[in-house]
Structure formats: structure tokens, C-alpha cells
Design an enzyme around this catalytic site. Structure first.
Site, mmCIF file in Angstrom:
data_model
loop_
_atom_site.group_PDB
_atom_site.id
_atom_site.type_symbol
_atom_site.label_atom_id
_atom_site.label_comp_id
_atom_site.label_asym_id
_atom_site.label_seq_id
_atom_site.Cartn_x
_atom_site.Cartn_y
_atom_site.Cartn_z
ATOM 1 C CE LYS A 13 -2.370 -0.800 3.763
ATOM 2 N NZ LYS A 13 -1.861 -2.103 4.198
ATOM 3 N NE ARG A 88 -4.360 -0.873 9.589
ATOM 4 C CZ ARG A 88 -3.290 -0.173 9.278
ATOM 5 N NH1 ARG A 88 -3.376 0.892 8.524
ATOM 6 N NH2 ARG A 88 -2.096 -0.528 9.707
ATOM 7 N NE ARG A 127 7.459 -2.268 5.818
ATOM 8 C CZ ARG A 127 6.140 -2.063 5.900
ATOM 9 N NH1 ARG A 127 5.486 -1.601 4.867
ATOM 10 N NH2 ARG A 127 5.502 -2.344 7.012
ATOM 11 N NE ARG A 160 6.331 0.010 9.696
ATOM 12 C CZ ARG A 160 5.128 0.057 9.119
ATOM 13 N NH1 ARG A 160 5.000 0.628 7.939
ATOM 14 N NH2 ARG A 160 4.080 -0.454 9.705
ATOM 15 N NE ARG A 171 2.093 -4.302 11.067
ATOM 16 C CZ ARG A 171 3.102 -4.155 10.207
ATOM 17 N NH1 ARG A 171 4.268 -4.730 10.430
ATOM 18 N NH2 ARG A 171 2.942 -3.430 9.137
HETATM 19 P P1 AMP Z 1 0.912 1.063 8.691
HETATM 20 O O1 AMP Z 1 2.067 1.961 8.410
HETATM 21 O O2 AMP Z 1 -0.332 1.429 7.914
HETATM 22 O O3 AMP Z 1 1.254 -0.405 8.583
HETATM 23 O O4 AMP Z 1 0.502 1.297 10.239
HETATM 24 C C1 AMP Z 1 1.427 1.032 11.277
HETATM 25 C C2 AMP Z 1 0.681 0.975 12.603
HETATM 26 O O5 AMP Z 1 0.071 2.260 12.854
HETATM 27 C C3 AMP Z 1 -0.468 -0.023 12.664
HETATM 28 O O6 AMP Z 1 -0.036 -1.335 13.002
HETATM 29 C C4 AMP Z 1 -1.332 0.594 13.765
HETATM 30 O O7 AMP Z 1 -0.796 0.367 15.051
HETATM 31 C C5 AMP Z 1 -1.200 2.081 13.466
HETATM 32 N N1 AMP Z 1 -2.246 2.554 12.517
HETATM 33 C C6 AMP Z 1 -2.073 3.039 11.252
HETATM 34 N N2 AMP Z 1 -3.251 3.367 10.700
HETATM 35 C C7 AMP Z 1 -4.195 3.095 11.637
HETATM 36 C C8 AMP Z 1 -5.602 3.200 11.675
HETATM 37 N N3 AMP Z 1 -6.314 3.627 10.612
HETATM 38 N N4 AMP Z 1 -6.248 2.832 12.814
HETATM 39 C C9 AMP Z 1 -5.578 2.376 13.881
HETATM 40 N N5 AMP Z 1 -4.241 2.232 13.919
HETATM 41 C C10 AMP Z 1 -3.547 2.589 12.809
#
Ligand code: AMP
Length: 221
Positions: A13, A88, A127, A160, A171
Site C-alpha cells: 500500500k 482499518r 522491508r 520498522r 498485525r
Molecule cells: P501502517 O504503516 O499502515 O502499517 O501502520 C502502522 C501501525 O500504525 C499499525 O499497526 C497501527 O498500530 C497504526 N495505525 C495506522 N493506521 C491506523 C488506523 N487507521 N487505525 C488504527 N491504527 C492505525
């Protein structure tokens, strides 16, 4: 054009959203990126979000939705955006509808990046992210020219904290629990486009651009 990117962690994404935003000249809104900026800036939001992110669980809906509302108040989103990482879950999808309704905006397309589990694990565990500009690399699929250094800005690459095997599994569990209702929500709204996303980034990007073009050229009722 207003586009949402959905898909499991590791679907690409972030990579696709960045490329699409450059191609279509639209801002890329990533809730994960905004949260990480808040964590590294040690803001109040960052302090509240940090533990959830490190565990691979979702930050409470209210915090993320309020953060997104602020982002939607900036003028650059007027002509469109690529939204990545939100919604989400179904509550967030409904909250997003409210936010957009208040601003007289409608979503045009929701791309669902379909990715198989072995590909996800391979992508996430290899990554690397640039600490300065946020571009993603991969140890084997998309290696940087110089080890540990971003090709684009010279920033340092890091793994990360939530890309460790245990956290990846959590996740994915969180994702699987929530995704079905999101998919049917956008399917019923007639906005969902399923896009196979196991192949390399360039091939997937071509598919997305084609779908965006077809939508742009189609007659609107
Ligand atoms: P991502 O970079 O999209 O993989 O997000 C990394 C982390 O940020 C996720 O595992 C969540 O802990 C948090 N996060 C990102 N977007 C959301 C969201 N829309 N709702 C809740 N937590 C989020």
C-alpha cells in the site's frame, strides 16, 4: 480523484500509494506515516499511540480519526488524495463517510490489493524504510544502491519495530478480523476494485493506473 488503498500489511500500500500520488499528482495520506511522525516527534498523540504500534495492534479509532480530520482540513486535498492505512475497520469506514460528508467529498475508488500470505511475510520481514523521506526498500526485492542508505535523499534506512516476525503475525490477525466487513462495505457501495498484488511493484502500479484512467474516462451519472 479520491482513492482509498486497502490491503493487508505488506500488500504494498505504501509503495503503491506513493507511486500513484506522483503519477496522478495527488497528496498521499498515510495514517501510519502521520502516526510514526508523531511518535518520533514525541507529541501527545505519539505518546498515546506508541505502545499500540509497537505491539502491532490498532491505535484507538477516536485518536486516528481526529488526526485524519485535521489532515482533511488542509487545502491540498481539495482535488483528491490517495488514502493509505485508513479505514482499518468498519467503524473507521463509517467515521470516514461522516468526515467526508461534512466536507462535501465523495470517494471515487477503493483499490483492494490482494496479496498471499507467503508474499506478505517475505515483504515485511525484508522491508527497509528511509528515516528521512519515508520511501520503502526491500533487502532482496528492491535493494538500495548503497547498503543502508536511501537512493533518493541519502537518509538512513531502518527496519520498522513492528516488522518483526511476532508483530507481523499479530498485525495479520488484526487485519483478517476486520477486512471482510470493510470489503463488503465498499463492494455494496460499488466502489471496490480487486487488484492482484503479488507481483512486483511496477506491474501492480500499471494495473492501478489503468483502473484510475478507466474510471476517469467513464461517463458519470
Ligand atoms: P501502517 O504503516 O499502515 O502499517 O501502520 C502502522 C501501525 O500504525 C499499525 O499497526 C497501527 O498500530 C497504526 N495505525 C495506522 N493506521 C491506523 C488506523 N487507521 N487505525 C488504527 N491504527 C492505525
Amino acid at each position: 480523484m479520491k482513492i482509498i488503498l486497502l490491503g493487508p500489511p505488506g500488500a504494498g500500500k505504501g509503495t503503491q500509494a506513493k507511486a500513484l500520488s506522483e503519477n496522478l499528482n495527488l497528496p498521499h495520506i498515510s495514517t501510519g506515516d502521520i502516526l510514526r511522525q508523531n511518535v518520533s516527534g514525541d507529541t501527545e498523540l505519539g505518546k498515546n499511540a506508541k505502545a499500540y504500534m509497537e505491539q502491532g495492534t490498532l491505535v484507538p479509532d477516536a485518536l486516528v480519526t481526529e488526526m485524519l480530520a485535521k489532515r482533511f482540513d488542509q487545502p491540498d486535498i481539495k482535488d483528491g488524495f490517495i488514502l493509505d492505512g485508513y479505514p482499518r475497520n468498519i467503524h473507521q469506514a463509517k467515521a470516514l463517510d461522516e468526515l467526508l460528508k461534512e466536507r462535501a467529498i465523495t470517494i471515487d475508488l477503493v483499490f483492494y490489493l490482494e496479496t498471499s500470505e507467503p508474499v506478505i511475510i517475505k515483504r515485511l520481514s525484508g522491508r527497509l524504510v528511509c528515516a528521512k523521506c519515508g520511501v520503502n526498500f526491500h533487502i532482496t526485492n528492491m535493494p538500495p544502491k548503497v547498503n543502508g542508505i536511501c537512493d533518493f535523499c541519502g537518509g538512513k534506512l531502518y527496519q520498522r519495530t513492528d516488522d518483526k516476525e511476532e508483530t507481523i503475525k499479530r498485525r495479520l490477525e488484526v487485519y483478517k478480523k476486520e477486512v471482510a466487513s470493510l470489503i463488503s462495505y465498499y463492494e455494496q457501495a460499488g466502489k471496490l476494485k480487486r487488484v492482484p498484488a503479488d507481483e512486483e511493484a511496477g506491474i501492480v502500479l500499471e494495473r492501478l493506473i489503468k483502473l484510475a484512467q478507466d474510471y476517469h474516462d467513464s461517463p458519470k451519472v
